[in-house]
Design a protein around this motif. Sequence first.
Motif, short mmCIF file in Angstrom:
data_model
loop_
_atom_site.label_atom_id
_atom_site.label_comp_id
_atom_site.label_asym_id
_atom_site.label_seq_id
_atom_site.Cartn_x
_atom_site.Cartn_y
_atom_site.Cartn_z
N TRP A 35 48.00 101.12 56.01
CA TRP A 35 49.34 101.67 55.84
C TRP A 35 49.47 102.43 54.53
N GLN A 36 49.00 101.82 53.43
CA GLN A 36 49.10 102.48 52.13
C GLN A 36 48.19 103.69 52.06
N ARG A 37 47.02 103.63 52.70
CA ARG A 37 46.13 104.80 52.70
C ARG A 37 46.79 105.98 53.42
N ARG A 38 47.48 105.69 54.51
CA ARG A 38 48.17 106.76 55.23
C ARG A 38 49.29 107.35 54.37
N ILE A 39 50.02 106.52 53.65
CA ILE A 39 51.05 107.01 52.74
C ILE A 39 50.43 107.90 51.68
N ASP A 40 49.34 107.44 51.07
CA ASP A 40 48.68 108.22 50.02
C ASP A 40 48.16 109.55 50.55
N LEU A 41 47.64 109.54 51.77
CA LEU A 41 47.14 110.76 52.38
C LEU A 41 48.27 111.79 52.50
N LYS A 42 49.45 111.34 52.91
CA LYS A 42 50.57 112.26 53.09
C LYS A 42 51.11 112.75 51.74
N ARG A 47 62.41 99.82 59.06
CA ARG A 47 62.22 99.27 57.72
C ARG A 47 61.11 100.04 57.00
N HIS A 48 59.99 100.26 57.69
CA HIS A 48 58.86 100.94 57.07
C HIS A 48 59.24 102.37 56.68
N VAL A 49 59.93 103.05 57.57
CA VAL A 49 60.32 104.43 57.29
C VAL A 49 61.26 104.50 56.10
N LEU A 50 62.25 103.61 56.04
CA LEU A 50 63.16 103.60 54.91
C LEU A 50 62.42 103.37 53.60
N TRP A 51 61.45 102.46 53.59
CA TRP A 51 60.68 102.22 52.37
C TRP A 51 59.88 103.46 51.99
N ARG A 52 59.25 104.06 52.98
CA ARG A 52 58.42 105.23 52.69
C ARG A 52 59.24 106.40 52.13
N LEU A 53 60.44 106.57 52.65
CA LEU A 53 61.26 107.69 52.21
C LEU A 53 61.88 107.46 50.84
N THR A 54 61.96 106.20 50.40
CA THR A 54 62.54 105.90 49.10
C THR A 54 61.45 105.48 48.12
N GLU A 55 61.00 104.25 48.21
CA GLU A 55 59.99 103.75 47.29
C GLU A 55 58.66 104.48 47.44
N GLY A 56 58.35 104.93 48.63
CA GLY A 56 57.09 105.65 48.87
C GLY A 56 57.13 107.12 48.54
N ARG A 57 58.29 107.61 48.11
CA ARG A 57 58.47 108.98 47.59
C ARG A 57 58.11 110.07 48.61
N GLN A 58 58.26 109.80 49.89
CA GLN A 58 57.87 110.78 50.89
C GLN A 58 58.90 111.88 51.13
#
Length: 275
Positions: A46-53, A131-142
């Motif tokens: 999951w984190q690798r996919r976030i980092d890739l984006k 939940r995952h999307v909300l985290w990614r858009l805020t804390e994950g800086r997407q």
Amino acid sequence: MNVKSLVAGTILCGLMVADSLPAVADASTPEDRFGYSCWWAAPGYWQRRIDLKLNDIQKAKRPFDLVLVGDSITHNWEGWVDEASRENLLRHIASGRISHAEAHVEPMKNWTLLTNEFSVLNLGISGDNTRHVLWRLTEGRQLDGYKARFFAVMIGTNNTSDAPDDVAKAIGKIVALIRERHPESKILLHPIFPRGERPDDPRRRKNESVNALIRDLSQDDHVVWCDFNARLTGPDGVLSREMMSDLLHPCECGYAIWREELVRHIGRRPEPSCR
């Protein structure tokens, strides 16, 4: 206050949904508290996919024409690109646990067609719920570091243990976040796609309850209701395995329909400035 008035008010005011929303809309929880599980994925996927984006965002030379936000149905446009997870998945295919047609190991042909015409950022991650999307858009800086003409949002089928009202509120918060951070962008809000073979499938009926609530998010030209679910099923509402081999994830023909609908809304790419 009912769900419709809550999410509509959120869009009109351009504000975050109130802190009193239930836990389904909590975007402050790290990955290990989400109960995240994807049986085919290698550890840390999951984190690798976030980092890739995030890397895709940093490398972008111009604004994106389209940003896709969602779960595996969105992720599958480009196949699974994490090599460790791909190896895991290929082992499951070899063992017969999943068919190659269901695995989406390679990118869809329609992904190539879409990205040849438009600059696209795919923020879909297999297994994600709201939940995952909300985290990614805020804390994950997407949502940081770029501009976009359009966002396409389709999420919620993995919220299997949440009430339709709660799922709709969380989707309302996702839309509000995008509107707040990218007020210049249009949002193509999709209903959750059909799942299960027949219209009376409990999972489909639940998703349709969510869809009936979130439709009111399309208040103006900034949030457009982009519903082509009827094109994914037969006239009787039956979902075929030719359209979705596992009755959940579209096959190539489903992505062809999706691409047609996106192109219809996005139109031609603007000509570059001569300056």
